[in-house]
Design a protein around this motif. Structure first.
Motif, mmCIF file in Angstrom:
data_model
loop_
_atom_site.group_PDB
_atom_site.id
_atom_site.type_symbol
_atom_site.label_atom_id
_atom_site.label_comp_id
_atom_site.label_asym_id
_atom_site.label_seq_id
_atom_site.Cartn_x
_atom_site.Cartn_y
_atom_site.Cartn_z
ATOM 1 N N THR A 433 6.427 102.529 94.727
ATOM 2 C CA THR A 433 7.327 101.653 93.961
ATOM 3 C C THR A 433 8.708 101.517 94.605
ATOM 4 O OG1 THR A 433 8.350 103.329 92.528
ATOM 5 C CG2 THR A 433 6.199 102.470 91.840
ATOM 6 N N ARG A 434 8.927 102.230 95.717
ATOM 7 C CA ARG A 434 10.229 102.139 96.405
ATOM 8 C C ARG A 434 10.098 101.476 97.772
ATOM 9 N NH1 ARG A 434 14.919 103.762 93.443
ATOM 10 N NH2 ARG A 434 14.247 105.263 91.929
ATOM 11 N N ASN A 435 8.907 101.032 98.129
ATOM 12 C CA ASN A 435 8.666 100.515 99.491
ATOM 13 C C ASN A 435 9.254 101.463 100.533
ATOM 14 O OD1 ASN A 435 7.415 98.363 98.356
ATOM 15 N ND2 ASN A 435 8.940 96.821 98.936
ATOM 16 N N LEU A 436 8.981 102.746 100.303
ATOM 17 C CA LEU A 436 9.567 103.797 101.137
ATOM 18 C C LEU A 436 8.694 104.096 102.359
ATOM 19 C CD1 LEU A 436 11.678 106.263 101.160
ATOM 20 C CD2 LEU A 436 9.830 107.561 100.102
ATOM 21 N N LEU A 437 7.386 104.067 102.137
ATOM 22 C CA LEU A 437 6.471 104.552 103.168
ATOM 23 C C LEU A 437 6.077 103.437 104.125
ATOM 24 C CD1 LEU A 437 4.214 106.514 100.660
ATOM 25 C CD2 LEU A 437 6.163 107.405 101.950
ATOM 26 N N ASP A 438 5.781 103.843 105.342
ATOM 27 C CA ASP A 438 5.360 102.876 106.352
ATOM 28 C C ASP A 438 3.878 102.538 106.120
ATOM 29 O OD1 ASP A 438 4.958 101.426 108.663
ATOM 30 O OD2 ASP A 438 4.615 103.230 109.880
ATOM 31 N N PRO A 439 3.563 101.267 105.824
ATOM 32 C CA PRO A 439 2.171 100.912 105.515
ATOM 33 C C PRO A 439 1.213 101.287 106.650
ATOM 34 C CG PRO A 439 3.653 99.084 105.003
ATOM 35 C CD PRO A 439 4.468 100.120 105.702
ATOM 36 N N ALA A 440 1.663 101.171 107.916
ATOM 37 C CA ALA A 440 0.770 101.478 109.044
ATOM 38 C C ALA A 440 0.433 102.969 109.063
ATOM 39 C CB ALA A 440 1.425 101.052 110.353
ATOM 40 N N THR A 441 1.429 103.825 108.749
ATOM 41 C CA THR A 441 1.188 105.277 108.701
ATOM 42 C C THR A 441 0.136 105.593 107.642
ATOM 43 O OG1 THR A 441 3.492 105.615 109.311
ATOM 44 C CG2 THR A 441 2.347 107.527 108.382
ATOM 45 N N LEU A 442 0.269 104.952 106.487
ATOM 46 C CA LEU A 442 -0.701 105.206 105.409
ATOM 47 C C LEU A 442 -2.094 104.748 105.836
ATOM 48 C CD1 LEU A 442 1.236 104.173 102.154
ATOM 49 C CD2 LEU A 442 0.934 106.458 103.111
#
Ligand code: UDX
Length: 457
Positions: A433-442
């Motif tokens: 909900t914070r757009n914190l994480l890198d989508p590619a890493t996930l």
């Protein structure tokens, strides 16, 4: 160097920061608080608030002999100073919680005025730093009933988590008083900071604080609404805010979408300004919409989690295990007041979900295991916050979860071992909900990441 004898009444995060920072500017400061145990701890240099640099500054200023702590307002305003003089300037840094119907509760301010009114030396300036309803300076002057004491409004704009930095590097100093001489005396306390100073009347200074916080809340509600629109039209909120932020009239700051704004100030101040408007017979629709958008944002997050876990907009969350990452209202603090994370947790629980929460600020102090953040209680199976059981490691939050929900933007979440997290989950889904994480890493870790207003890659 020019120094003043300053009393600060109330040692919450505003009061303690004000006291320690004014001492660091060379003033002689005595802080008073009604909590005897807290005063004892402060005398020993123990600061309960998680605030970068504050504890060090308090210790430094106490050792330098410029800062001391006493029990009660009366002791702070009189006879607490090394030269046995009285305070020349008295700061009121007291809680003004939201009372019935969103009206600020001024009982703490009133009690201190009552306690000190006969003790103040002639010519003292009383300064209100708390966020108070417009007209409070006038009301305080009436309660004081001292023609020889001026009341000044000097609102504080510091953020939790960077209070010392904000105090010493202010964008502006605002001082409001109907007597120019008293306003100038207060402004002079900050002269060394070299900040732009706005001298005005008391009502304008009081309103300015609300005007600033409500504008910030409006900016965030706008961004959260825009993120929703991005999802519907296939745009990306990160690119949109980046682009609009280059317009200097808008600015890059305070444009991150999130689970809704919270904390001890924005919710309280938006409701209070609405009250001010209602009382003045002004229909402030823009502000009402700002608040409504924020309330709706919480339900929107719940709907997102529901869709992510069940694959259906109307799917059931009953007995679905969810791991919540972050419970404080923002990163860098252990403050849980009006945390959007807790509001969302309550909605998820109502929907039947089975929750566990991890927050780096709430895992306990290894040096002092009995010390817990305010709001954390002992539940039947260990520590919990508003019914959400706490775990001490993010991997425990992931264990058996059908989704992880990132609710606070703690930077450490970025570098978690996401592959290990995915390995213990029942379903590899992260709602960020914070757009914190890198989508590619996930993705590389085998997880499906769902953010707010993000382009689907
Ligand atoms: C706020 C004001 O910033 C400060 O000037 C005032 O004196 C007190 O209130 P604070 O409550 O410490 O400070 O928090 P702030 O950093 O402003 O954040 C408020 C809320 O907005 C938090 O819930 C935060 O997570 C949220 N937020 C902030 C976002 O969702 N996105 C952002 O880009 C910034």
């Amino acid at each position: 160097m020019f120094t003043r004898r300053v009393a600060v009444v109330g040692t919450g995060y505003v009061g303690l920061t004000t006291g320690a920072c004014l001492a660091s500017l060379g003033h002689q400061v005595v802080c008073g608080d009604i909590d005897t145990a807290k005063v004892e701890r402060l005398r020993r240099g123990v600061v309960d608030i998680v605030e970068p640099g504050l504890s060090e500054l308090v210790t430094e200023q106490v050792s330098a002999g410029r800062l001391s702590f006493v029990v009660g307002a009366a002791a702070a305003v009189s006879a607490g100073f090394p030269d046995e003089g009285d305070a020349e300037i008295v700061f009121l840094c007291l809680p003004t919680p939201m009372g019935v119907g969103g009206v600020a509760d001024l009982r703490a301010v009133e009690a201190v005025v009552e306690e000190t009114r006969e003790l103040l030396a002639a010519g003292t300036v009383v300064v209100n730093k708390s966020t108070v309803p417009v007209g409070t300076a006038g009301r305080t002057a009436e309660l004081l009933d001292r023609a020889d004491v001026a009341v000044v409004s000097n609102p504080e704009f510091l953020r939790e988590g960077s209070a010392v930095h904000d105090f010493l590097n202010p964008d502006r100093i605002v001082v409001g008083c109907d007597t120019a001489e008293a306003a100038e005396r207060v402004a002079a306390l900050y002269a060394r900071l070299g900040a732009p100073t706005v001298l005005t009347d008391a009502a304008s200074a009081e309103l300015m604080k609300y005007a600033a916080n409500c504008f910030l809340a409006m900016k965030l509600s706008y961004v959260n609404a825009m993120a929703e629109l991005c999802e519907r039209v296939g745009a990306d909120i990160g690119d949109v805010t980046d682009g609009i932020g280059y317009d200097r009239r808008i600015g890059q700051a305070f444009l991150s979408p999130g689970p809704g704004w919270g904390g001890s100030c924005l919710p309280k101040d938006t409701h209070a300004l609405l009250q001010v408007a209602d009382a003045a017979d002004f229909e402030f629709r823009l502000l009402r919409a700002t608040i409504d958008t924020n309330t709706r944002q919480r339900q929107r997050i719940v709907d997102k989690v529901r869709a992510a876990v069940t694959g259906r907009r109307t799917g059931s969350l009953a007995r679905v295990r969810l791991g919540l990452l972050g419970l404080t209202f923002k990163a860098g603090t252990d403050d849980l007041r009006d945390s959007p994370a807790l509001a969302i947790a309550a909605l998820l629980r109502q929907a039947g979900a089975d929750l566990v929460g991890y927050d780096p600020a709430l895992v306990g102090d290894p040096g002092d295991p009995d010390k817990v953040a305010p709001g954390v209680v002992e539940g039947p199976v260990g520590r919990e916050v508003e019914g959400v059981p706490l775990v001490s490691d993010p991997i425990e939050a992931a264990q058996g979860a059908e989704a992880l929900v990132v609710l606070t933007e703690w930077p450490v979440f970025r570098t978690l071992d996401w592959a290990a997290m995915a390995g213990v989950m029942k379903q590899p889904v992260v709602v960020d909900t914070r757009n914190l994480l890198d989508p590619a890493t996930l993705r590389r870790a085998g997880l499906t990441g769902i953010g707010l207003g993000r382009r689907v890659a």
